[in-house]
Design an enzyme around this catalytic site. Structure first.
Site, PDB file in Angstrom:
ATOM      1  N   LYS A 108      52.193  38.132  52.652  1.00  0.00           N
ATOM      2  CA  LYS A 108      52.233  36.775  52.090  1.00  0.00           C
ATOM      3  C   LYS A 108      52.450  36.754  50.571  1.00  0.00           C
ATOM      4  O   LYS A 108      53.040  35.815  50.047  1.00  0.00           O
ATOM      5  CB  LYS A 108      50.937  36.018  52.430  1.00  0.00           C
ATOM      6  CG  LYS A 108      50.866  35.564  53.874  1.00  0.00           C
ATOM      7  CD  LYS A 108      49.640  34.696  54.098  1.00  0.00           C
ATOM      8  CE  LYS A 108      49.594  34.170  55.513  1.00  0.00           C
ATOM      9  NZ  LYS A 108      48.506  33.213  55.730  1.00  0.00           N
ATOM     10  N   ASP A 127      49.527  26.566  54.699  1.00  0.00           N
ATOM     11  CA  ASP A 127      48.154  26.784  55.199  1.00  0.00           C
ATOM     12  C   ASP A 127      47.188  25.689  54.728  1.00  0.00           C
ATOM     13  O   ASP A 127      46.409  25.152  55.513  1.00  0.00           O
ATOM     14  CB  ASP A 127      47.623  28.150  54.734  1.00  0.00           C
ATOM     15  CG  ASP A 127      48.113  29.292  55.606  1.00  0.00           C
ATOM     16  OD1 ASP A 127      48.450  29.055  56.779  1.00  0.00           O
ATOM     17  OD2 ASP A 127      48.173  30.433  55.104  1.00  0.00           O
TER      18      ASP A 127
HETATM   19  N1  LIG Z   1      43.386  28.418  61.779  1.00  0.00           N
HETATM   20  C1  LIG Z   1      44.362  28.908  61.039  1.00  0.00           C
HETATM   21  O1  LIG Z   1      45.477  28.370  60.975  1.00  0.00           O
HETATM   22  C2  LIG Z   1      44.115  30.122  60.209  1.00  0.00           C
HETATM   23  C3  LIG Z   1      45.004  30.444  59.155  1.00  0.00           C
HETATM   24  C4  LIG Z   1      44.745  31.573  58.379  1.00  0.00           C
HETATM   25  C5  LIG Z   1      43.626  32.364  58.672  1.00  0.00           C
HETATM   26  N2  LIG Z   1      42.806  32.027  59.701  1.00  0.00           N
HETATM   27  C6  LIG Z   1      41.600  32.821  59.980  1.00  0.00           C
HETATM   28  O2  LIG Z   1      40.801  32.786  58.814  1.00  0.00           O
HETATM   29  C7  LIG Z   1      40.087  34.010  58.653  1.00  0.00           C
HETATM   30  C8  LIG Z   1      40.328  34.552  57.233  1.00  0.00           C
HETATM   31  O3  LIG Z   1      41.708  34.868  57.084  1.00  0.00           O
HETATM   32  P1  LIG Z   1      42.312  35.368  55.674  1.00  0.00           P
HETATM   33  O4  LIG Z   1      43.765  35.529  55.873  1.00  0.00           O
HETATM   34  O5  LIG Z   1      41.821  34.524  54.554  1.00  0.00           O
HETATM   35  O6  LIG Z   1      41.630  36.824  55.561  1.00  0.00           O
HETATM   36  P2  LIG Z   1      41.263  37.652  54.226  1.00  0.00           P
HETATM   37  O7  LIG Z   1      42.215  37.338  53.139  1.00  0.00           O
HETATM   38  O8  LIG Z   1      41.120  39.052  54.690  1.00  0.00           O
HETATM   39  O9  LIG Z   1      39.802  37.079  53.793  1.00  0.00           O
HETATM   40  C9  LIG Z   1      38.659  37.353  54.583  1.00  0.00           C
HETATM   41  C10 LIG Z   1      37.466  36.573  54.045  1.00  0.00           C
HETATM   42  O10 LIG Z   1      36.364  36.759  54.941  1.00  0.00           O
HETATM   43  C11 LIG Z   1      35.252  37.338  54.218  1.00  0.00           C
HETATM   44  N3  LIG Z   1      34.540  38.247  55.096  1.00  0.00           N
HETATM   45  C12 LIG Z   1      35.069  39.079  56.028  1.00  0.00           C
HETATM   46  N4  LIG Z   1      34.098  39.753  56.661  1.00  0.00           N
HETATM   47  C13 LIG Z   1      32.916  39.370  56.100  1.00  0.00           C
HETATM   48  C14 LIG Z   1      31.554  39.700  56.333  1.00  0.00           C
HETATM   49  N5  LIG Z   1      31.195  40.582  57.268  1.00  0.00           N
HETATM   50  N6  LIG Z   1      30.606  39.083  55.595  1.00  0.00           N
HETATM   51  C15 LIG Z   1      30.949  38.182  54.647  1.00  0.00           C
HETATM   52  N7  LIG Z   1      32.229  37.820  54.378  1.00  0.00           N
HETATM   53  C16 LIG Z   1      33.209  38.397  55.104  1.00  0.00           C
HETATM   54  C17 LIG Z   1      35.898  38.050  53.042  1.00  0.00           C
HETATM   55  O11 LIG Z   1      34.913  38.218  52.020  1.00  0.00           O
HETATM   56  P3  LIG Z   1      35.097  39.325  50.862  1.00  0.00           P
HETATM   57  O12 LIG Z   1      35.982  38.719  49.836  1.00  0.00           O
HETATM   58  O13 LIG Z   1      33.720  39.567  50.408  1.00  0.00           O
HETATM   59  O14 LIG Z   1      35.713  40.533  51.530  1.00  0.00           O
HETATM   60  C18 LIG Z   1      36.993  37.045  52.672  1.00  0.00           C
HETATM   61  O15 LIG Z   1      36.463  35.954  51.961  1.00  0.00           O
HETATM   62  C19 LIG Z   1      40.582  34.933  59.776  1.00  0.00           C
HETATM   63  O16 LIG Z   1      39.665  34.874  60.830  1.00  0.00           O
HETATM   64  C20 LIG Z   1      41.904  34.302  60.214  1.00  0.00           C
HETATM   65  O17 LIG Z   1      42.209  34.531  61.567  1.00  0.00           O
HETATM   66  C21 LIG Z   1      43.019  30.919  60.457  1.00  0.00           C
END
Ligand SMILES: NC(=O)c1ccc[n+]([C@@H]2O[C@H](COP(=O)([O-])OP(=O)(O)OC[C@H]3O[C@@H](n4cnc5c(N)ncnc54)[C@H](OP(=O)(O)O)[C@@H]3O)[C@@H](O)[C@H]2O)c1
Length: 282
Positions: free
Chosen positions: A71, A107
């Site tokens: 991205k 998004d």
């Molecule tokens: N519905 C939709 O259209 C849509 C769109 C995009 C994403 N999503 C979903 O949204 C979620 C995040 O996606 P992303 O692309 O933003 O991922 P990302 O960039 O990898 O960010 C992950 C986030 O989750 C936190 N996190 C992960 N594991 C954790 C834990 N065990 N304890 C506390 N915090 C934790 C991370 O915190 P740290 O910064 O501390 O690592 C970070 O803030 C995913 O589940 C994805 O499938 C959904």
């Protein structure tokens, strides 16, 4: 759907992409609207990102979605990016036109439209975003553009502080930074909570980013995690009587925005939802 020499090409690039729900979602639209288009899942490793964009130009692709891990890195291969994508610093939608590639980010708008679709307005409301990853960044910028007061809480504090500084610089708006170990008083005045962390996602479906005891029925809760559709956070919120919004709405609305950008069409939201829900295991 007949594939022929006139069929127009679209797809998602990422690595890995085999679990992406975008092909089933977009192809359901093409079938319903009888459009001669096909949407593919294209597994692209980072070394091949530039040549993939060139190949899509050469093959007259209409557009692409871009997912993890491309991205941010895709931007350098594009001719221009739109305002939201530039603010967020990430692109999830590419449109090809006359041999040029334009980048967008749908998004954030997808999240806000999903909330609106469930009757939740955020203008002048206090929104708490959990997370500071890619999705949280897009949502934070969009919530501020929509006129919300935003608080952000993330496990890694440096990432929220970085995001706060960036929002301050780019939008001249203050963001309230909260410790991830939230307490009752942190939620005073909060109208909407959006979980944009991956906590609660399959297979760790018993996890939740927020202690249920902190919620009250005046708070609307959205979880952008869509597998499972009803996360532990949403189950807890539902029991307390909060309005609860699942992640399918955001997925579908960000896809609908991409379709508007690529083809100028008003996407059939309910058809897309049905196609996606049919692919998410119970
Ligand atoms: N519905 C939709 O259209 C849509 C769109 C995009 C994403 N999503 C979903 O949204 C979620 C995040 O996606 P992303 O692309 O933003 O991922 P990302 O960039 O990898 O960010 C992950 C986030 O989750 C936190 N996190 C992960 N594991 C954790 C834990 N065990 N304890 C506390 N915090 C934790 C991370 O915190 P740290 O910064 O501390 O690592 C970070 O803030 C995913 O589940 C994805 O499938 C959904």
């Amino acid at each position: 759907m007949e594939i022929n020499s006139e069929t127009q090409l679209l797809g998602v690039i990422g690595h890995p992409v085999e679990h992406s729900l975008s092909p089933v979602m977009h192809n359901s639209v093409f079938e319903k609207l009888n459009l001669n288009c096909v949407y593919l899942a294209l597994d692209v490793e980072k070394e091949k990102l530039g040549t993939t964009i060139d190949a899509c130009k050469a093959l007259n692709f209409i557009g692409l979605n871009v997912t993890i891990p491309h991205k941010i890195s895709v931007i350098k291969f594009l001719n221009k990016v739109g305002r939201e994508a530039e603010l967020i610093g990430a692109v999830n939608t590419v449109k090809f036109e006359k041999g040029r590639a334009f980048g967008f980010n749908t998004d954030g708008i997808g999240c806000v439209k999903a909330l609106k679709g469930d009757g939740i307005r955020i203008k002048n409301k206090c929104v708490l975003i959990l997370g500071a990853g890619g999705a949280a960044r897009a949502i934070a910028f969009q919530c501020i553009l929509e006129g919300a007061d935003v608080s952000i809480s993330n496990r890694t504090m440096e990432k929220v502080v970085e995001l706060k500084d960036e929002i301050g610089l780019k939008l001249k708006k203050e963001v309230n930074v909260l410790n991830f170990n939230l307490k009752k008083h942190d939620l005073e005045g909060i109208d909407v909570i959006i979980n944009a962390t991956s906590i609660g996602m399959h297979p760790k479906t018993n996890s939740t980013p927020l202690d249920a005891g902190l919620l009250n029925q005046d708070i609307a809760v959205m979880d952008i995690v869509y597998n499972p559709i009803e996360t532990k956070l949403l189950k807890d919120a539902g029991k307390i009587g909060c309005k609860a919004v699942n992640g399918v709405g955001m997925l579908v609305h960000q896809g609908a925005e991409s379709l508007r950008i690529w083809l100028g069409i008003k996407a059939p939201i309910e058809i897309m939802k049905k196609a996606v829900i049919g692919k998410i295991p119970d």
